[in-house]
Design a protein around this motif. Structure first.
Motif, mmCIF file in Angstrom:
data_model
loop_
_atom_site.group_PDB
_atom_site.id
_atom_site.type_symbol
_atom_site.label_atom_id
_atom_site.label_comp_id
_atom_site.label_asym_id
_atom_site.label_seq_id
_atom_site.Cartn_x
_atom_site.Cartn_y
_atom_site.Cartn_z
ATOM 1 N N ASN A 154 -77.560 -120.537 103.517
ATOM 2 C CA ASN A 154 -77.648 -122.001 104.621
ATOM 3 C C ASN A 154 -78.913 -122.760 104.058
ATOM 4 N N GLN A 198 -78.807 -125.705 101.461
ATOM 5 C CA GLN A 198 -79.012 -127.062 101.822
ATOM 6 C C GLN A 198 -80.289 -127.609 101.017
ATOM 7 N N LEU A 256 -70.814 -120.552 104.665
ATOM 8 C CA LEU A 256 -71.890 -121.622 104.921
ATOM 9 C C LEU A 256 -71.329 -122.601 105.610
ATOM 10 N N ASN A 257 -72.066 -123.511 106.112
ATOM 11 C CA ASN A 257 -71.862 -124.805 106.977
ATOM 12 C C ASN A 257 -71.929 -125.916 106.169
#
Length: 92
Positions: A12, A16, A84-85
């Motif tokens: 993550n 990002q 994953l976010n």
């Protein structure tokens, strides 16, 4: 800390930054972003096949056996290598 939790945190954090840089040069739709797990699963399936071809699966080391077993279980469960976010990647 569990191996999968650490892997998720690292992925993550990396993604990002990666997505931010990618979006500075190109575009990515929300739909494309949500397709990433499909490609992660495809990667695991291909890796599973390659390892069966490259490794002597009848004589694996302990590390190889554990890795291959974890990979097979993830594929069978339909779970990508990382969770994953995605919502955080969509924020400006």
């Amino acid at each position: 800390m569990k191996k999968s939790k650490l892997r998720n945190e690292i992925a993550n954090s990396f993604l990002q930054t990666f997505i931010k840089g990618y979006l500075a040069e190109s575009s990515l739709t929300e739909e494309q972003l949500y397709d990433i797990p499909t490609f992660l699963m495809l990667r695991d399936c291909e890796l599973f096949g390659v390892l069966h071809k490259k490794w002597d699966v009848e004589n694996l080391s302990t590390n190889q056996a554990v890795f291959l077993d974890d990979l097979e279980k993830r594929i069978q469960a339909g779970v990508p290598i990382v969770m994953l976010n995605y919502e955080t990647f969509l924020k400006p």
